[in-house]
Motif scaffolding. Structure first.
Motif: not given
Length: 368
Positions: A59-74
């Motif tokens: 996608r244009p104007n997108s930011t490359a991801v360098t970190e992830f976040l777990f949506e586990d038990f939050s």
């Protein structure tokens, strides 16, 4: 011929912003300025602005991801997370304790220096490694949710999880083969299952795990990740990561399916085939001895059904029926609960292990 049509660009209908195209000339009414644009260029610009973008292009104007976040038990409240933490920590400590006891007793007691217990110790070490790659991070997220994991850390976790989980799958085949040779071909057992053969079988299982893990990790992290960084799971797994990629994942999903078939379907059929032959042989044995022999194999067969059943549901079901919430629940089952049941099913109900444990504790066999 002069085109007298009026064009409103960008959906702007206000006065003074209308543009009139006449013979390739655009007149800006509010500025009284003339700009010459050929019909051919203007048509090309309009056509390109409405041309659909292929899905494989980032996608244009997108930011490359360098970190992830777990949506586990939050999504759970603090009290529920504390309860989960206590339960999972207790199960994890019991699992580690059981596996350490089993490996230690097998190493110290010379009566257990047989192929069956050698493979059992290898499987215990393998299960310990892949639970260590997952559960400590999960426990940390229960106490402090919304912790991010670097993309390199995510790749490392996925690599070790796949390596030892696939190694575990093939060790189950080796253990089934060991039971088959012991029951169906007992006179040649010591020749077929010699020390060198056992080492080669265990090394081959680990080699297959390493190879498959490298293929999977290279396939997944060769994709670009843009904007979306929330993993709907409690650890880095293949399917949740593929859902975050901002590129066409058809080839990667096919690779994942082929690897899953090689790791799950083929080994599962080989194990069940060996047990068909084992059961047919046991039925020919005298009743008391036959029951004792089958009891030895029943624990292994139970673990095989639970392990292959859980992993097959996650990795072999169609993408249209994939539910990350269901996958998460099944993953908890076979990473936490199944790992705890294995020491009980394999060893703590085994008379030889109980006798060895009794000798280690004080020279007296434990009651059966």
């Amino acid at each position: 011929m002069v085109d007298r049509s009026w064009v409103s660009l960008g959906g702007m209908q206000r006065r003074g912003q209308e543009k009139r195209i006449s013979g390739g000339t655009v007149f800006m009414k509010e500025k009284r300025r003339k700009v010459t644009v050929p019909h051919r260029v203007l048509g090309g610009l309009l056509q390109d602005s409405f041309r659909p973008r292929p899905p494989s292009v980032s996608r244009p104007n997108s930011t490359a991801v360098t970190e992830f976040l777990f949506e586990d038990f939050s999504s759970f409240g603090w009290k529920h997370r504390i309860v989960f933490f206590v339960v999972f920590l207790t199960l994890y400590l019991l699992t580690l304790s059981g596996k350490v006891i089993i490996v230690t007793i097998i190493l110290l007691d010379c009566h257990l220096h047989t192929p069956m217990y050698f493979f059992l110790s290898m499987q215990s070490i393998s299960e310990t490694c892949y639970t260590v790659a997952i559960i400590p991070r999960m426990l940390s997220d229960l106490l402090s949710p919304h912790q991010r994991i670097a993309i390199q850390g995510c790749g490392t976790q996925l690599f070790f999880y796949l390596t030892f989980d696939i190694n575990d799958c093939f060790l189950l085949i080796v253990m089934g083969y060991d039971h088959y040779v012991a029951i169906c071909n007992p006179l040649r057992y010591s020749i077929i299952m010699g020390k060198r053969s056992c080492v080669h079988l265990a090394s081959g299982s680990l080699g297959i795990g390493l190879t498959m893990a490298i293929v999977q990790v290279t396939s997944v992290f060769g994709l670009p990740f843009c904007d979306d960084f929330v993993i709907f799971h409690f650890f880095c797994d293949v399917r949740p990561l593929l859902k975050l990629a901002c590129a066409d994942t058809t080839v990667n999903e096919n690779i994942n399916f082929v690897v899953s078939v090689c790791v799950l379907v083929l080994p599962m059929h080989l194990v069940f085939l060996s047990y068909v032959l084992i059961i047919s042989t046991i039925l020919k044995i005298a009743s008391a001895e036959g029951r004792k022999t089958f009891a030895t194999c029943a624990s292994h067969l139970t673990v095989v059904i639970i392990h292959y059943g859980c992993t097959s549901i996650i990795y072999l079901k169609p993408k249209s029926q994939s539910s990350l919430g269901q996958d998460r629940l099944i993953s908890v089952t076979y990473t936490v609960i199944t790992s705890l049941l294995n020491p009980v099913a394999y060893s703590l109900r085994n008379k030889e292990v109980k006798d060895a444990l009794g000798r280690a504790l004080g020279g007296k066999p434990l009651p059966t």
